[in-house]
Design a protein around this motif. Structure first.
Motif, PDB file in Angstrom:
ATOM      1  N   ILE A   1      49.193  15.621  30.959  1.00  0.00           N
ATOM      2  CA  ILE A   1      48.557  16.952  30.887  1.00  0.00           C
ATOM      3  C   ILE A   1      49.465  18.028  31.491  1.00  0.00           C
ATOM      4  O   ILE A   1      49.655  19.102  30.903  1.00  0.00           O
ATOM      5  CB  ILE A   1      47.188  16.930  31.597  1.00  0.00           C
ATOM      6  CG1 ILE A   1      46.204  16.054  30.807  1.00  0.00           C
ATOM      7  CG2 ILE A   1      46.636  18.343  31.755  1.00  0.00           C
ATOM      8  CD1 ILE A   1      44.933  15.711  31.560  1.00  0.00           C
ATOM      9  N   VAL A   2      50.063  17.746  32.664  1.00  0.00           N
ATOM     10  CA  VAL A   2      50.952  18.713  33.319  1.00  0.00           C
ATOM     11  C   VAL A   2      52.165  19.011  32.433  1.00  0.00           C
ATOM     12  O   VAL A   2      52.587  20.169  32.290  1.00  0.00           O
ATOM     13  CB  VAL A   2      51.406  18.190  34.699  1.00  0.00           C
ATOM     14  CG1 VAL A   2      52.533  19.059  35.263  1.00  0.00           C
ATOM     15  CG2 VAL A   2      50.238  18.154  35.669  1.00  0.00           C
ATOM     16  N   THR A   3      52.725  17.964  31.815  1.00  0.00           N
ATOM     17  CA  THR A   3      53.876  18.162  30.911  1.00  0.00           C
ATOM     18  C   THR A   3      53.510  19.067  29.748  1.00  0.00           C
ATOM     19  O   THR A   3      54.268  19.985  29.394  1.00  0.00           O
ATOM     20  CB  THR A   3      54.373  16.804  30.376  1.00  0.00           C
ATOM     21  OG1 THR A   3      54.717  15.953  31.472  1.00  0.00           O
ATOM     22  CG2 THR A   3      55.589  16.987  29.484  1.00  0.00           C
ATOM     23  N   LEU A   4      52.342  18.845  29.151  1.00  0.00           N
ATOM     24  CA  LEU A   4      51.895  19.665  28.016  1.00  0.00           C
ATOM     25  C   LEU A   4      51.664  21.112  28.444  1.00  0.00           C
ATOM     26  O   LEU A   4      52.032  22.044  27.717  1.00  0.00           O
ATOM     27  CB  LEU A   4      50.610  19.079  27.425  1.00  0.00           C
ATOM     28  CG  LEU A   4      50.757  17.746  26.670  1.00  0.00           C
ATOM     29  CD1 LEU A   4      49.389  17.201  26.279  1.00  0.00           C
ATOM     30  CD2 LEU A   4      51.633  17.921  25.427  1.00  0.00           C
ATOM     31  N   LEU A   5      51.084  21.316  29.622  1.00  0.00           N
ATOM     32  CA  LEU A   5      50.809  22.677  30.108  1.00  0.00           C
ATOM     33  C   LEU A   5      52.102  23.451  30.372  1.00  0.00           C
ATOM     34  O   LEU A   5      52.227  24.620  29.998  1.00  0.00           O
ATOM     35  CB  LEU A   5      49.966  22.610  31.387  1.00  0.00           C
ATOM     36  CG  LEU A   5      48.501  22.171  31.219  1.00  0.00           C
ATOM     37  CD1 LEU A   5      47.826  22.022  32.571  1.00  0.00           C
ATOM     38  CD2 LEU A   5      47.728  23.160  30.342  1.00  0.00           C
ATOM     39  N   ILE A   6      53.069  22.783  31.011  1.00  0.00           N
ATOM     40  CA  ILE A   6      54.356  23.443  31.300  1.00  0.00           C
ATOM     41  C   ILE A   6      55.065  23.803  30.001  1.00  0.00           C
ATOM     42  O   ILE A   6      55.589  24.909  29.845  1.00  0.00           O
ATOM     43  CB  ILE A   6      55.246  22.532  32.171  1.00  0.00           C
ATOM     44  CG1 ILE A   6      54.640  22.392  33.576  1.00  0.00           C
ATOM     45  CG2 ILE A   6      56.671  23.095  32.272  1.00  0.00           C
ATOM     46  CD1 ILE A   6      55.338  21.373  34.452  1.00  0.00           C
ATOM     47  N   THR A   7      55.052  22.875  29.064  1.00  0.00           N
ATOM     48  CA  THR A   7      55.710  23.116  27.770  1.00  0.00           C
ATOM     49  C   THR A   7      55.058  24.287  27.045  1.00  0.00           C
ATOM     50  O   THR A   7      55.748  25.168  26.515  1.00  0.00           O
ATOM     51  CB  THR A   7      55.638  21.848  26.889  1.00  0.00           C
ATOM     52  OG1 THR A   7      56.201  20.748  27.602  1.00  0.00           O
ATOM     53  CG2 THR A   7      56.396  22.055  25.589  1.00  0.00           C
ATOM     54  N   ALA A   8      53.730  24.305  27.024  1.00  0.00           N
ATOM     55  CA  ALA A   8      53.010  25.396  26.353  1.00  0.00           C
ATOM     56  C   ALA A   8      53.285  26.740  27.021  1.00  0.00           C
ATOM     57  O   ALA A   8      53.352  27.779  26.361  1.00  0.00           O
ATOM     58  CB  ALA A   8      51.513  25.099  26.359  1.00  0.00           C
ATOM     59  N   ALA A   9      53.468  26.725  28.350  1.00  0.00           N
ATOM     60  CA  ALA A   9      53.693  27.981  29.086  1.00  0.00           C
ATOM     61  C   ALA A   9      55.061  28.585  28.802  1.00  0.00           C
ATOM     62  O   ALA A   9      55.212  29.812  28.801  1.00  0.00           O
ATOM     63  CB  ALA A   9      53.526  27.728  30.588  1.00  0.00           C
ATOM     64  N   VAL A  10      56.078  27.734  28.582  1.00  0.00           N
ATOM     65  CA  VAL A  10      57.442  28.265  28.423  1.00  0.00           C
ATOM     66  C   VAL A  10      57.814  28.540  26.969  1.00  0.00           C
ATOM     67  O   VAL A  10      58.760  29.294  26.710  1.00  0.00           O
ATOM     68  CB  VAL A  10      58.494  27.315  29.054  1.00  0.00           C
ATOM     69  CG1 VAL A  10      58.292  27.207  30.542  1.00  0.00           C
ATOM     70  CG2 VAL A  10      58.481  25.946  28.403  1.00  0.00           C
ATOM     71  N   ILE A  11      57.098  27.961  26.013  1.00  0.00           N
ATOM     72  CA  ILE A  11      57.458  28.153  24.593  1.00  0.00           C
ATOM     73  C   ILE A  11      57.497  29.632  24.190  1.00  0.00           C
ATOM     74  O   ILE A  11      58.429  30.061  23.496  1.00  0.00           O
ATOM     75  CB  ILE A  11      56.512  27.342  23.679  1.00  0.00           C
ATOM     76  CG1 ILE A  11      56.904  25.859  23.711  1.00  0.00           C
ATOM     77  CG2 ILE A  11      56.549  27.852  22.238  1.00  0.00           C
ATOM     78  CD1 ILE A  11      55.982  24.942  22.940  1.00  0.00           C
ATOM     79  N   PRO A  12      56.514  30.472  24.595  1.00  0.00           N
ATOM     80  CA  PRO A  12      56.602  31.898  24.213  1.00  0.00           C
ATOM     81  C   PRO A  12      57.885  32.573  24.682  1.00  0.00           C
ATOM     82  O   PRO A  12      58.373  33.518  24.033  1.00  0.00           O
ATOM     83  CB  PRO A  12      55.373  32.517  24.906  1.00  0.00           C
ATOM     84  CG  PRO A  12      54.415  31.388  25.063  1.00  0.00           C
ATOM     85  CD  PRO A  12      55.262  30.192  25.335  1.00  0.00           C
TER      86      PRO A  12
END
Length: 591
Positions: free
Chosen positions: A227-238
């Motif tokens: 979950i933490v990996t997915l959240l970090i990835t989603a946060a930096v993609i923009p």
């Protein structure tokens, strides 16, 4: 440079401030060479310190040192004999990377050897077992690092292609020296009695056991990790979509570099400018430029260019120079300085007479803007600075106006070094996409081959994509421009970061084949190579951290972005890699 720095031209009444691309490029060469020598010497000292701290063995210090010097001598020597031209500002990456990898490869092998030697006390058997456990993984890490560097060949930009090719060759040479010299030198010496403490712990030290404990905790919190990996990835993609492509020479070097500071002071003054470009209008017939309509259209073009965002304006007047200014000035002079006469005359004969009068009166600027047969003319446009994306838009507007105003011209367009930089912007975007895409595809194929499994290859690729996304997002959020140097970071980090993934996954697969149990296989792998992965990452980060001491912005950016990328890659390999393998069970059912 000797003339400008000559003491006889110094005075408290003036200051000489040289500018211009030819001069500043020469200065850049001198500054870069100084930075190059300083960083390489510092890097070598850092390498020796890392070896002393982590290896604590004379052989472990000598071999990486020999391997680094040998690999660089071999590859750069052959490159020199073959007449392949290098790039001073980029060779630093090759040298520091070769030093870092020489230490990293050595640490992997030596730690593996020591583990068996502590357990068995048999030197030659431990050497063979060390090769067995680390040799195959090391070989594949070399191949993937080479693939990451060779992906620069797809960029289509010569300096990037050169540094990619020479670095890939150096990486392989480092591996060849390490894999031959380390076993040979470590084979000298006597056997010794096994240490009972280490025998009971499978040759592990206290720090190895602490890493194993950490690994158990990570497996116990496996879904939190996902979950933490997915959240970090989603946060930096923009942030990736905020990256600007800009080959701004001044921004790349930075104002901490003395000559850049001087250059920017000149550029920001009313008189000075660093960048300019020209608009060429050429006709087939002689005297075509004397046509009043052609001159009026040039005047219209100059007015339009004066409104563009990158055109320099001094005292409210755009810095656009052409022959039309001379004609209008002469026409006003001939009409008793009447302001209304500051125009292009409608009569071609009068235009011809004005130009002739200008020449015979001693004017020397006419042929700076037109050819002697009056077939071609230039407009020179000085720029207030260099914003890559804005320049591309400005030049597109100029090209459109030129086509509209001079449809009958034999040759009309924009020329100059700025145009080449603008073209480089497009090349850089396409080249970066090709380079990153190529490295992703090649490394994915190599991972599939390494583990003889499509599924495992895809799973092993995930923790290596996350650091790339993180770097891209940080670049966008931190407003770090994509230029020729920063474009190399992502493929380079991908090529290096995959090393730990291969080592870790290879160990997990090996122990699963021995035990048939995923949890024990992962815990054993944490114990055996977890500490080594930390060591190699610290060494790589230490080597790239040397760039942080540079006065050149682009090297500082490479330094901290590489540290972030490598650090995040280690965290991903410590967390998401074993968790994904534990959840998906790609090596088959428990047995």
């Amino acid at each position: 440079m000797k003339i400008f720095n000559d003491p006889k031209y110094k005075s408290d009444k003036w200051e000489i401030r040289p500018a211009g691309m030819s001069y500043t490029e020469f200065e850049e060469e001198a500054v870069t060479m100084n930075q190059l020598i300083t960083r390489i010497l510092t890097g070598f000292l850092v390498m020796l310190v890392c070896l002393t701290v982590f290896i604590r063995s004379l052989r472990g210090i000598v071999v990486p040192s020999i391997s680094t010097v040998g690999a660089l001598t071999t590859t750069l020597g052959f490159s020199g004999w073959m007449g392949i031209k290098g790039n001073n500002s980029m060779i630093m990456i090759t040298v520091l990377l070769s030093m870092a990898l020489a230490v990293g490869y050595s640490v992997h092998y030596i730690n593996s050897f020591k583990m068996y030697f502590r357990k068995t006390g048999k030197r030659k058997e431990s050497i063979v077992m060390g090769i067995r456990d680390s040799g195959w993984a090391l070989f594949f890490t070399v191949i993937t690092t080479m693939a990451g560097m060779l992906s620069f060949l797809a960029a289509g930009i010569k300096p990037m292609r050169w540094v990619g090719g020479i670095t890939a060759a150096t990486v392989f040479a480092v591996f060849a020296y390490i894999i031959i010299l380390l076993p040979v030198l470590y084979s000298f010496g006597k056997d010794k009695s096994p240490d009972p403490t280490y025998v009971n712990a499978e040759g592990a030290t206290k720090s190895d056991l602490r890493v194993e404990t950490m690994g158990k905790a990570i497996l116990n919190k496996k879904w939190i990790t996902v979950i933490v990996t997915l959240l970090i990835t989603a946060a930096v993609i923009p942030g990736i979509f905020k990256i600007k492509v800009n080959m701004n020479y001044s921004d790349m070097m930075g104002e901490r570099t003395p000559y850049i500071k001087r250059l920017l002071e000149i550029t920001r003054s009313q008189l000075g400018s660093q960048y300019d470009y020209e608009v060429l209008i050429e006709y087939a017939d002689e005297d075509a430029i004397k046509n009043p309509q052609v001159l009026k259209n040039m005047d219209i073009l100059a007015e339009r260019i004066g409104t563009l965002s990158q055109t320099k304006v001094s005292n409210g007047k755009p810095r656009v120079s052409s022959v039309t200014k001379i004609v209008k000035e002469m026409n006003r002079t001939l009409n008793e300085d009447n302001p209304d006469a500051y125009v292009i005359p409608d009569d071609q004969d009068l235009v011809t007479q004005i130009m002739f009068l200008y020449e015979i009166s001693g004017g020397k600027d006419l042929y700076d803007y037109i050819s002697e047969d009056f077939r071609a003319a230039y407009l020179q446009i000085e720029l207030s600075g260099y914003d890559g994306e804005e320049i591309v838009k400005n030049l597109a507007e100029v090209k459109k106006w030129v086509a509209e105003l001079f449809p009958d011209a034999q040759n009309a367009g924009v020329v100059g070094q700025v145009v080449q930089y603008a073209q480089m912007n497009g090349k850089l975007v396409r080249g970066s996409i090709k380079s990153i895409g190529t490295s992703l595809i090649i490394i994915l194929i190599l991972l599939m081959l390494a583990f003889t499994s499509l599924r495992t290859g895809f799973i092993a690729m995930i923790p290596n994509v996350v650091p790339i996304i993180l770097i891209g997002g940080i670049m966008g959020y931190a407003a770090i421009n994509l230029d020729m140097i920063t474009a190399m970071i992502m493929p380079m980090i991908l090529g290096i970061a995959v090393d730990d993934t291969i080592h870790f996954t290879n160990h997990i697969k090996y122990h699963f084949e021995l035990t048939g149990n995923y949890r024990s296989a992962i815990e054993n792998s944490y114990r055996e190579i977890g500490k080594t992965m930390i060591m190699t990452t610290i060494i790589l980060c230490a080597m790239f951290a040397i760039f942080l001491t540079s006065t050149m912005n682009v090297l500082v950016n490479i330094g901290w972005l590489s540290v972030v990328g490598l650090g995040s890659a280690l965290i991903a390999d410590y967390t998401i890699t074993p968790v994904l393998l534990y959840i998906t069970k790609p090596f088959g059912a428990k047995k």
